[in-house]
Design an enzyme around this catalytic site. Sequence first.
Site, PDB file in Angstrom:
ATOM      1  N   HIS A 206      24.275 -10.919-128.308  1.00  0.00           N
ATOM      2  CA  HIS A 206      24.316  -9.780-127.380  1.00  0.00           C
ATOM      3  C   HIS A 206      25.029 -10.066-126.061  1.00  0.00           C
ATOM      4  CE1 HIS A 206      20.976 -11.844-125.395  1.00  0.00           C
ATOM      5  NE2 HIS A 206      21.250 -11.114-124.338  1.00  0.00           N
TER       6      HIS A 206
HETATM    7  C1  UD1 Z   1      19.875  -7.657-120.790  1.00  0.00           C
HETATM    8  C2  UD1 Z   1      19.946  -8.819-119.806  1.00  0.00           C
HETATM    9  C3  UD1 Z   1      20.049 -10.125-120.563  1.00  0.00           C
HETATM   10  C4  UD1 Z   1      18.960 -10.260-121.614  1.00  0.00           C
HETATM   11  C5  UD1 Z   1      19.019  -9.039-122.530  1.00  0.00           C
HETATM   12  C6  UD1 Z   1      17.956  -9.074-123.595  1.00  0.00           C
HETATM   13  C7  UD1 Z   1      21.008  -8.372-117.632  1.00  0.00           C
HETATM   14  C8  UD1 Z   1      22.228  -8.574-116.841  1.00  0.00           C
HETATM   15  N1  UD1 Z   1      21.095  -8.713-118.939  1.00  0.00           N
HETATM   16  O1  UD1 Z   1      21.143  -7.582-121.445  1.00  0.00           O
HETATM   17  O2  UD1 Z   1      19.939 -11.200-119.654  1.00  0.00           O
HETATM   18  O3  UD1 Z   1      19.159 -11.442-122.364  1.00  0.00           O
HETATM   19  O4  UD1 Z   1      18.839  -7.859-121.731  1.00  0.00           O
HETATM   20  O5  UD1 Z   1      18.089  -8.015-124.479  1.00  0.00           O
HETATM   21  O6  UD1 Z   1      20.020  -7.918-117.111  1.00  0.00           O
HETATM   22  N2  UD1 Z   1      20.444  -0.293-124.442  1.00  0.00           N
HETATM   23  C9  UD1 Z   1      19.872   0.575-125.339  1.00  0.00           C
HETATM   24  N3  UD1 Z   1      18.518   0.616-125.434  1.00  0.00           N
HETATM   25  C10 UD1 Z   1      17.723  -0.181-124.667  1.00  0.00           C
HETATM   26  C11 UD1 Z   1      18.329  -1.067-123.757  1.00  0.00           C
HETATM   27  C12 UD1 Z   1      19.690  -1.123-123.670  1.00  0.00           C
HETATM   28  O7  UD1 Z   1      20.549   1.296-126.035  1.00  0.00           O
HETATM   29  O8  UD1 Z   1      16.488  -0.093-124.776  1.00  0.00           O
HETATM   30  C13 UD1 Z   1      21.913  -0.362-124.331  1.00  0.00           C
HETATM   31  C14 UD1 Z   1      22.387   0.078-122.970  1.00  0.00           C
HETATM   32  O9  UD1 Z   1      22.694   1.402-122.958  1.00  0.00           O
HETATM   33  C15 UD1 Z   1      23.607  -0.785-122.724  1.00  0.00           C
HETATM   34  C16 UD1 Z   1      23.360  -1.998-123.567  1.00  0.00           C
HETATM   35  O10 UD1 Z   1      22.309  -1.704-124.464  1.00  0.00           O
HETATM   36  O11 UD1 Z   1      24.766  -0.143-123.204  1.00  0.00           O
HETATM   37  C17 UD1 Z   1      23.044  -3.190-122.705  1.00  0.00           C
HETATM   38  O12 UD1 Z   1      21.811  -3.066-121.988  1.00  0.00           O
HETATM   39  P1  UD1 Z   1      21.602  -3.838-120.601  1.00  0.00           P
HETATM   40  O13 UD1 Z   1      20.226  -3.677-120.132  1.00  0.00           O
HETATM   41  O14 UD1 Z   1      22.698  -3.449-119.696  1.00  0.00           O
HETATM   42  O15 UD1 Z   1      21.891  -5.339-120.899  1.00  0.00           O
HETATM   43  P2  UD1 Z   1      21.599  -6.246-122.167  1.00  0.00           P
HETATM   44  O16 UD1 Z   1      22.888  -6.535-122.843  1.00  0.00           O
HETATM   45  O17 UD1 Z   1      20.466  -5.726-123.015  1.00  0.00           O
END
Ligand code: UD1
Length: 379
Positions: A206
């Site tokens: 991820h």
């Molecule tokens: C975040 C953390 C990372 C951690 C990871 C675990 C930061 C910078 N990154 O990364 O350190 O290892 O979480 O999973 O804080 N999304 C969904 N549903 C959700 C959550 C996210 O669809 O419940 C999508 C969001 O719309 C976004 C993507 O996933 O497009 C990334 O989510 P985001 O919280 O920005 O960062 P992660 O890559 O999950």
Amino acid sequence: MRIVNIVGARPNFVKIAPLIQAMTRRSTFVPTLVHTGQHYDQAMSAQLFQDLEIRPPDFNLEVGSGSHAVQTAQVMQRLDPILEALRPDLVLVVGDVNSTLAAAITAVKRGILVAHVEAGLRSFDRSMPEEINRILTDAVADFLFVTEESGRVNLMNEGVDPARIYFVGNVMIDALQSSRPRWENSSIFHTLGVEPGSAYAVLTLHRPSNVDDADTLANFLEAFETLARHIPIVFPVHPRVKQHLIRQGYGGDTQADARDLLRGKGIVYIDPLGYLDFVALVSRARLVLTDSGGIQEEATMLGIPCLTLRDSTERPITVTHGTNRIIGSDPARILDESLQTLRHPPRPDGAPPYWDGHAAERIIEILDAYRHAKGSTPA
Ligand code: UD1
């Protein structure tokens, strides 16, 4: 001691569970739980609360997705009035996600003490958003609770006052150990049609640097497809990756497809699993391929060979004591290292110091001693 505990993203939930439990056991602690809403899907959030038996949050800031700036700013903006109203003695943050940094800055600017659980870890790769979050959170935290010796050394090298540093062990391991009876009873093997004793690998991916660029992701998938001719790979797909995969024509397996694939060879794309199912799956895997931080630690404790698909780790103890190797992203190397690891699995060198299931208790003990010394009274 009135403590506001902050969680936002999936790995935070695992870390906070043993801490909230330890605080609840002491009458001198009044814990409040704030969920920033950074992760909000059932699979990424609610399922983890249920699996880890975390009580529902007192506040949900519902910040959701957004750029780093927007996510961080919204946590700060929405948390600030809560801190103003509650006036806690301390704000406790865990890990290295955007919610961690945002809450630490908000608290320190209100003159509230900050405790950082999992302090001092450094990948020395400043292109990782998590590395920036770690450095900045540690810079403002009053209590720096470290999981491994490297954390203490890194903080000392940065000139941190040793009186702020506490080597307490790893709360993720507390969660892993205390939930063992429940994950050992997981029905995930039945759901996926995995026969007892059958060989499979588990894959998670991820990191933005690994998945956001189409060519990089395609290279990874090529390597995994070649490896899957030797051993089936179960791939719980993070939402960040799902959108890219669908665009490239991968994913969308049903459970029936998964069963067919596991009987033969292939990559089984499934939705993110809950905590108990995921740990159960890892616990019987022949190999784990990952770019996650926490999974390197869990694999080490479970004695499962782990190959980390990055150029660095902020958790070197998993390499020196554990089953982890850092192998980068080159497809030929991924295949080579995987096959070699399957032939000659590494043996862990015992549990790292203080990874004994009692880290949360140590943290609460330290905070209680501080409260006692300051003569603060419970609310
Ligand atoms: C975040 C953390 C990372 C951690 C990871 C675990 C930061 C910078 N990154 O990364 O350190 O290892 O979480 O999973 O804080 N999304 C969904 N549903 C959700 C959550 C996210 O669809 O419940 C999508 C969001 O719309 C976004 C993507 O996933 O497009 C990334 O989510 P985001 O919280 O920005 O960062 P992660 O890559 O999950």
